[in-house]
Scaffold this motif. Sequence first.
Motif, PDB file in Angstrom:
ATOM      1  N   TYR A 155       0.817  -1.180   0.060  1.00  0.00           N
ATOM      2  CA  TYR A 155      -0.035   0.100   0.018  1.00  0.00           C
ATOM      3  C   TYR A 155       0.792   1.397   0.096  1.00  0.00           C
ATOM      4  CZ  TYR A 155       0.758   0.790   5.074  1.00  0.00           C
ATOM      5  OH  TYR A 155       1.312   0.963   6.333  1.00  0.00           O
ATOM      6  N   LEU A 156       2.195   0.930   0.409  1.00  0.00           N
ATOM      7  CA  LEU A 156       3.097   2.206   0.414  1.00  0.00           C
ATOM      8  C   LEU A 156       4.649   1.742  -0.065  1.00  0.00           C
ATOM      9  CD1 LEU A 156       2.489   4.023   3.770  1.00  0.00           C
ATOM     10  CD2 LEU A 156       1.786   4.914   1.549  1.00  0.00           C
ATOM     11  N   GLU A 157       5.307   2.915  -0.391  1.00  0.00           N
ATOM     12  CA  GLU A 157       6.567   2.278  -0.790  1.00  0.00           C
ATOM     13  C   GLU A 157       7.394   2.277   0.450  1.00  0.00           C
ATOM     14  OE1 GLU A 157       8.059   1.509  -3.756  1.00  0.00           O
ATOM     15  OE2 GLU A 157       6.095   1.520  -4.812  1.00  0.00           O
ATOM     16  N   PHE A 158       8.103   1.192   1.148  1.00  0.00           N
ATOM     17  CA  PHE A 158       9.153   0.964   1.913  1.00  0.00           C
ATOM     18  C   PHE A 158      10.456   0.599   1.424  1.00  0.00           C
ATOM     19  CE2 PHE A 158       4.875  -0.577   3.844  1.00  0.00           C
ATOM     20  CZ  PHE A 158       4.542   0.563   4.627  1.00  0.00           C
ATOM     21  N   GLY A 159      11.436   0.981   2.104  1.00  0.00           N
ATOM     22  CA  GLY A 159      12.657   0.647   1.864  1.00  0.00           C
ATOM     23  C   GLY A 159      13.961   1.136   2.692  1.00  0.00           C
ATOM     24  N   ALA A 160      14.945   0.847   2.545  1.00  0.00           N
ATOM     25  CA  ALA A 160      15.977   1.187   3.549  1.00  0.00           C
ATOM     26  C   ALA A 160      16.533   2.580   3.234  1.00  0.00           C
ATOM     27  CB  ALA A 160      17.252   0.152   3.250  1.00  0.00           C
ATOM     28  N   GLY A 161      16.339   3.448   4.065  1.00  0.00           N
ATOM     29  CA  GLY A 161      16.824   4.513   4.229  1.00  0.00           C
ATOM     30  C   GLY A 161      15.797   5.619   4.032  1.00  0.00           C
ATOM     31  N   ARG A 162      14.558   4.973   3.580  1.00  0.00           N
ATOM     32  CA  ARG A 162      13.540   6.018   3.591  1.00  0.00           C
ATOM     33  C   ARG A 162      13.185   6.943   5.195  1.00  0.00           C
ATOM     34  NH1 ARG A 162      10.736   5.764  -1.298  1.00  0.00           N
ATOM     35  NH2 ARG A 162       9.066   6.818  -0.414  1.00  0.00           N
ATOM     36  N   ARG A 163      12.837   8.153   4.735  1.00  0.00           N
ATOM     37  CA  ARG A 163      12.946   8.797   6.051  1.00  0.00           C
ATOM     38  C   ARG A 163      11.268   9.398   6.556  1.00  0.00           C
ATOM     39  NH1 ARG A 163      17.857  11.040   6.909  1.00  0.00           N
ATOM     40  NH2 ARG A 163      17.163  13.142   7.860  1.00  0.00           N
ATOM     41  N   PHE A 164      10.918   8.818   7.645  1.00  0.00           N
ATOM     42  CA  PHE A 164       9.460   8.956   8.195  1.00  0.00           C
ATOM     43  C   PHE A 164       9.569  10.297   9.073  1.00  0.00           C
ATOM     44  CE2 PHE A 164       9.374   5.081   6.113  1.00  0.00           C
ATOM     45  CZ  PHE A 164       8.040   4.565   6.021  1.00  0.00           C
ATOM     46  N   ALA A 165       8.547  11.333   9.057  1.00  0.00           N
ATOM     47  CA  ALA A 165       8.310  12.400   9.982  1.00  0.00           C
ATOM     48  C   ALA A 165       7.725  11.695  11.142  1.00  0.00           C
ATOM     49  CB  ALA A 165       7.593  13.423   9.464  1.00  0.00           C
ATOM     50  N   CYS A 166       7.914  12.008  12.248  1.00  0.00           N
ATOM     51  CA  CYS A 166       7.394  11.707  13.680  1.00  0.00           C
ATOM     52  C   CYS A 166       6.502  13.003  14.053  1.00  0.00           C
ATOM     53  CB  CYS A 166       8.234  11.178  14.540  1.00  0.00           C
ATOM     54  SG  CYS A 166       7.427  10.529  16.067  1.00  0.00           S
ATOM     55  N   LEU A 167       5.264  13.319  13.863  1.00  0.00           N
ATOM     56  CA  LEU A 167       4.744  14.319  14.164  1.00  0.00           C
ATOM     57  C   LEU A 167       3.593  14.103  15.258  1.00  0.00           C
ATOM     58  CD1 LEU A 167       3.774  15.711  10.675  1.00  0.00           C
ATOM     59  CD2 LEU A 167       5.491  16.870  11.990  1.00  0.00           C
ATOM     60  N   ALA A 168       3.254  13.067  15.473  1.00  0.00           N
ATOM     61  CA  ALA A 168       1.851  12.867  16.403  1.00  0.00           C
ATOM     62  C   ALA A 168       2.503  12.977  17.803  1.00  0.00           C
ATOM     63  CB  ALA A 168       1.630  11.332  16.101  1.00  0.00           C
ATOM     64  N   ALA A 183      -0.925   6.838  16.401  1.00  0.00           N
ATOM     65  CA  ALA A 183      -0.088   7.222  15.122  1.00  0.00           C
ATOM     66  C   ALA A 183       1.046   6.679  15.328  1.00  0.00           C
ATOM     67  CB  ALA A 183      -0.541   8.682  14.829  1.00  0.00           C
ATOM     68  N   LEU A 184       1.632   6.764  16.692  1.00  0.00           N
ATOM     69  CA  LEU A 184       3.256   6.232  16.845  1.00  0.00           C
ATOM     70  C   LEU A 184       3.466   5.009  16.295  1.00  0.00           C
ATOM     71  CD1 LEU A 184       4.878   8.121  18.709  1.00  0.00           C
ATOM     72  CD2 LEU A 184       4.530   6.652  20.663  1.00  0.00           C
ATOM     73  N   SER A 185       2.369   4.145  16.078  1.00  0.00           N
ATOM     74  CA  SER A 185       2.639   2.859  15.803  1.00  0.00           C
ATOM     75  C   SER A 185       3.349   2.746  14.624  1.00  0.00           C
ATOM     76  CB  SER A 185       1.293   1.959  15.721  1.00  0.00           C
ATOM     77  OG  SER A 185       0.809   1.912  17.298  1.00  0.00           O
ATOM     78  N   PHE A 186       2.621   3.942  13.690  1.00  0.00           N
ATOM     79  CA  PHE A 186       3.079   4.014  12.146  1.00  0.00           C
ATOM     80  C   PHE A 186       4.469   4.949  11.981  1.00  0.00           C
ATOM     81  CE2 PHE A 186       3.335   6.553   8.125  1.00  0.00           C
ATOM     82  CZ  PHE A 186       3.214   5.258   7.246  1.00  0.00           C
ATOM     83  N   GLU A 187       4.361   5.878  12.607  1.00  0.00           N
ATOM     84  CA  GLU A 187       5.531   6.951  12.663  1.00  0.00           C
ATOM     85  C   GLU A 187       6.784   6.494  13.091  1.00  0.00           C
ATOM     86  OE1 GLU A 187       3.393  11.117  12.724  1.00  0.00           O
ATOM     87  OE2 GLU A 187       3.992  10.163  14.534  1.00  0.00           O
ATOM     88  N   VAL A 188       6.912   5.632  14.103  1.00  0.00           N
ATOM     89  CA  VAL A 188       7.708   5.156  14.693  1.00  0.00           C
ATOM     90  C   VAL A 188       8.294   3.443  14.545  1.00  0.00           C
ATOM     91  CG1 VAL A 188       9.153   4.191  16.917  1.00  0.00           C
ATOM     92  CG2 VAL A 188       8.075   6.526  16.720  1.00  0.00           C
ATOM     93  N   TRP A 189       7.475   2.862  14.257  1.00  0.00           N
ATOM     94  CA  TRP A 189       7.889   1.332  14.067  1.00  0.00           C
ATOM     95  C   TRP A 189       8.003   0.834  12.769  1.00  0.00           C
ATOM     96  CZ3 TRP A 189       9.986   0.337  18.307  1.00  0.00           C
ATOM     97  CH2 TRP A 189       9.620   0.562  19.541  1.00  0.00           C
ATOM     98  N   VAL A 190       7.159   1.708  11.737  1.00  0.00           N
ATOM     99  CA  VAL A 190       7.337   1.189  10.358  1.00  0.00           C
ATOM    100  C   VAL A 190       8.615   1.447   9.839  1.00  0.00           C
ATOM    101  CG1 VAL A 190       6.179   1.859   7.962  1.00  0.00           C
ATOM    102  CG2 VAL A 190       4.685   1.411  10.111  1.00  0.00           C
ATOM    103  N   PRO A 191       8.999   2.720   9.994  1.00  0.00           N
ATOM    104  CA  PRO A 191      10.531   2.875   9.283  1.00  0.00           C
ATOM    105  C   PRO A 191      11.473   1.975   9.990  1.00  0.00           C
ATOM    106  CG  PRO A 191       9.790   4.609  10.945  1.00  0.00           C
ATOM    107  CD  PRO A 191       8.533   4.062  10.403  1.00  0.00           C
TER     108      PRO A 191
END
Length: 554
Positions: free
Chosen positions: A177-190, A196-204
């Motif tokens: 459903y999304l593009e993932f991969g090594a080095g991709r940078r996710f913002a943590c805003l929540a 929402a932390l479950s996505f912002e912290v753990w997915v990257p």
Amino acid sequence: MTGSVSGGLATRVLARSRRHPDALAVVDGDRQLDYAALADCAAAVALGLWRLGVRRGQAVAVCLPRSWQLVGTMLGILRVGGVVVPLDARNPAERSHHILTDAGCTMVVHDGTVPAGLPHRVTCAAADDLLATETGPTPDSTPADCSFLFYTSGTAGRPKGVQVRDGGILRLAEPGYLEFGAGRRFACLADPAVDALSFEVWVPLLTGGCCVIVADPVARTPRLLRAALLRERIDTVLVTTVLFAAVVAEEPACFAATDQVLVGGEQLDVSLVRRWYRDNPDSTTRLHHVYGRTECTTLALSHPIDREVTGEVVPIGLALPGTEALAVAGDRPAAPGEQAELYLGGEGVAAGYRNLPEETSCRFVRLAWRAGRRYYRTGDLVRLDEDGTMVVVGRADRQVTVCGCRVEPGEVERQILTHPGVLLAHVCARRDPAAGGSELLAYVVLRHEVPYGDYDRHLTHTLPPALRPRRTYRVDALPVTDDGTVDEAALLAAAGPPSRGEGDGVVVTAWRRLGEEHRPGPVGVVPGPDHDAAVGPPHLGEASTAIHQDGGTP
């Protein structure tokens, strides 16, 4: 710690640290942690907690701001087999006391300031002290049955704990459903206390990416947020519908350099999407309309939005990998075009509500005609298109979403009614299309005259910021319908248009209105500029503080 932890979220992240120790894991301003350093932080916290008596399955509250320390602390709790209970430092003492007691917390990890409302048996530890623990051998721990307890607004008047399992979070990192991969940078805003932390912290961290912490002053200021997203080379960001609308109203090009922007929490307006794509004709950003519930681990459906978006409503799309979305009409699946309740199934479904067996059995059900599989009843009404895409059309109950936060009006009403001067109260939400979301309104019938300052202090002491009404109206009586329920439509019709806060000499924008809603409730008796005694009840109070375009206060 000796050996390796078997199974679960912590195992997957720590496995990354062994395979790619030098890859960047967390960025927080000038502080950068590679995966090896993050693993060391987690080991120190786990050992420190173990020495303090924390064992597998015990709940540990985390009262920390969004930071690298928060990430390291949560991973350390998981590594020792504990249950993470995010705790909002802004909570009234009574709410924090209930959460800590209900969760059975043995300890609170804090940033140096001990939170209010601690039960006597709960001990405290500063995160910095745990992170400074000298490493040494400690027994391995398998993951607890549930790894997180997220507390949401409850129908019975108290927050309820949603028991989230590792599998639900691991599912968020599955491709498709999304593009993932090594080095991709996710913002943590929540807010660190929301799921929402479950996505912002753990997915990257599960996919070899980097979690980039965005400081509060930056996250609340559109100009600074846009600059930060560019400077930090953010690839993916998750924002609420209201935040997205408010930010792009002031900085149309914000998010234009971000590959994937996930927007959700409330219905996304088609005109807002069209305007954003029109304002950013050369951007390669892909907007995604996402839908989720804490009870199904943050996200459940996603809809990539084409630049040439069509239709009058943005769908919530199709189910994520490992997730099932089912439109249920009675005891059968709904036909295309039929309105039905949305049920969610699969790996993301939570274990249930902590200490609420009746509500758990009501919301988490098994369907005999689906081979007895377990589903969560969302209460959201949807319509299914021919291709299986879903569109949200309403609610089957009173629950509302304001600024991306789920609100049970009954909980707010209960707290308002604890004021001795309030006889009756009704709370509801009204959509403000210009702001891209809804505002929470309260209507009260008083027993006697109540100074507004006294009422405001009561709200501050009993409700967290997200649950405090944006506006409160005093009425002589609550109108009722023929069937004896409160006539909410009559109240909304009499209340006038959503507040704009004009009249203080400051130019008002969608961002400023959002800032007002995040303030700790109305301040002072300030008549609303749209007040008209002929069409609406007297206005108890209006927020007299606001956030300017530069993020400061007047």
